[in-house]
Enzyme design. Structure first.
Site, PDB file in Angstrom:
ATOM      1  N   HIS A 193     -26.881  64.359 -13.919  1.00  0.00           N
ATOM      2  CA  HIS A 193     -27.647  64.075 -12.699  1.00  0.00           C
ATOM      3  C   HIS A 193     -27.041  64.912 -11.572  1.00  0.00           C
ATOM      4  O   HIS A 193     -25.822  65.098 -11.533  1.00  0.00           O
ATOM      5  CB  HIS A 193     -27.508  62.599 -12.278  1.00  0.00           C
ATOM      6  CG  HIS A 193     -28.461  61.647 -12.937  1.00  0.00           C
ATOM      7  ND1 HIS A 193     -28.108  60.352 -13.239  1.00  0.00           N
ATOM      8  CD2 HIS A 193     -29.767  61.792 -13.309  1.00  0.00           C
ATOM      9  CE1 HIS A 193     -29.155  59.736 -13.784  1.00  0.00           C
ATOM     10  NE2 HIS A 193     -30.159  60.578 -13.838  1.00  0.00           N
ATOM     11  N   CYS A 287     -23.902  56.435  -7.744  1.00  0.00           N
ATOM     12  CA  CYS A 287     -24.902  55.891  -8.676  1.00  0.00           C
ATOM     13  C   CYS A 287     -25.261  54.450  -8.362  1.00  0.00           C
ATOM     14  O   CYS A 287     -26.378  54.007  -8.600  1.00  0.00           O
ATOM     15  CB  CYS A 287     -24.385  55.946 -10.113  1.00  0.00           C
ATOM     16  SG  CYS A 287     -24.019  57.570 -10.725  1.00  0.00           S
TER      17      CYS A 287
HETATM   18  N1  ARG Z   1     -26.061  55.272 -17.954  1.00  0.00           N
HETATM   19  C1  ARG Z   1     -26.862  55.762 -16.876  1.00  0.00           C
HETATM   20  C2  ARG Z   1     -27.741  56.891 -17.358  1.00  0.00           C
HETATM   21  O1  ARG Z   1     -27.284  57.683 -18.139  1.00  0.00           O
HETATM   22  C3  ARG Z   1     -25.998  56.204 -15.745  1.00  0.00           C
HETATM   23  C4  ARG Z   1     -26.770  56.575 -14.518  1.00  0.00           C
HETATM   24  C5  ARG Z   1     -25.900  57.076 -13.427  1.00  0.00           C
HETATM   25  N2  ARG Z   1     -26.598  57.199 -12.225  1.00  0.00           N
HETATM   26  C6  ARG Z   1     -26.576  58.252 -11.406  1.00  0.00           C
HETATM   27  N3  ARG Z   1     -27.174  58.167 -10.260  1.00  0.00           N
HETATM   28  N4  ARG Z   1     -25.988  59.363 -11.749  1.00  0.00           N
HETATM   29  O2  ARG Z   1     -28.887  56.993 -16.983  1.00  0.00           O
END
Ligand code: ARG
Length: 295
Positions: A193, A287
């Site tokens: 991300h 996150c």
């Molecule tokens: N386990 C989640 C995923 O892989 C983690 C999300 C993390 N969020 C973020 N904003 N980077 O989607």
């Protein structure tokens, strides 16, 4: 006292006073933010959709809640307003509120998740905004994982792609918000991300990890932010870029010692946070935090 000319005026002006040895640091002003968070009551790692997630490893939900409560407490101590959305049973990743939407100028651009395990979160977040009385909502046509991939820097949006968010959503977001969107391509699966590879510090400043981006995107970032703080591989690996800034205080994983020093040198106040349990799912400070701009 009136200034008098000395009887024997020096032929040359005296040398200017020596500049102080300390480098002047810009003074930073925090602005109060409205944030949305989701208590990790159902948090667990039961599937793997990023390299950080190992369902074989054990997780401690109670500890995750405790660490999350500390983060919420810090936000409140700093004067920010934290709202909460009820966690949904069977959605172990819902704690990562940043993925729930993108909110700018009171307009809510909904999230549509890439993986089936998280698709139910999109409508759950959008419903929360509806019940809160938000009028300008868009259920997106294209996959986008909210503020995980769409970051606001002043009056511009930076939008990631490569792993989760469909680049066609960049145009959709630009049209909806009426703000310029700059697309950035992520290339390292550990930084899947945009908010794992880049953090917004102020209306014109960011910090990022260059190796997480394609060559072209690195060039774009250099052009837009020539003075950006660059993270080392070590700081990026402890999720140091998954940070939240209010313009003065920067909350980030406490293990990111190099970034903390660089932030202090620029006049920011870094605040280390321990979210070790949530790191097992590939998430940290940012996150867990969705900014409600204009609401
Ligand atoms: N386990 C989640 C995923 O892989 C983690 C999300 C993390 N969020 C973020 N904003 N980077 O989607």
């Amino acid at each position: 006292m009136p200034l008098t000319v000395p009887p024997t005026a020096p032929a040359v002006a005296p040398a200017p006073a020596v500049a102080p040895a300390t480098v002047e640091r810009p003074s930073r002003t925090a602005t109060r933010r409205r944030l949305l968070m989701c208590r990790p009551r159902h948090y667990d790692v039961t599937y793997s959709i990023n390299p950080w997630m190992d369902p074989e490893k054990s997780t401690d939900t109670a500890l995750a809640v405790l660490q999350w409560e500390r983060l919420r407490g810090l936000y409140r101590e700093l004067g920010h307003v934290v709202e909460e959305i009820d966690p949904v049973d069977g959605q172990p990743d819902m704690v990562f509120a940043a993925n729930g939407a993108t909110v700018v100028d009171g307009k809510v651009y909904g999230a549509r998740f890439r993986h089936a395990q998280r698709t139910a979160e999109g409508p759950a977040y959008l419903k929360w905004f509806e019940s809160r009385g938000c009028r300008e909502l868009l259920w997106p046509e294209y996959i986008n994982e909210g503020e995980g991939d769409i970051l606001t820097v002043g009056r511009r949006l930076l939008a990631g792609t490569g792993f989760r968010t469909d680049p066609r959503s960049h145009a959709e977001a630009q049209e909806f918000f009426g703000l310029p969107v700059t697309g950035l391509t992520l290339v390292d699966p550990e930084f899947y991300h945009l908010d794992t590879a880049l953090a917004v510090l102020s209306d014109e400043e960011v910090m990022y990890y260059p190796a997480a981006f394609s060559e072209g995107s690195r060039a774009v970032l250099r052009t837009l932010f020539p003075d950006a703080i660059l993270a080392t591989a070590e700081d990026a690996a402890v999720f140091g870029l998954n940070a939240f800034s209010d313009g003065r205080h920067v909350l980030l994983p406490e293990a990111a010692t190099g970034l903390k020093a660089q932030l202090s040198a620029r006049g920011f106040e870094p605040i280390g946070v321990d979210l070790s349990e949530l790191l097992k799912a590939g998430g940290s400070v940012k996150c867990c935090t969705l900014e409600l701009r204009g609401l």
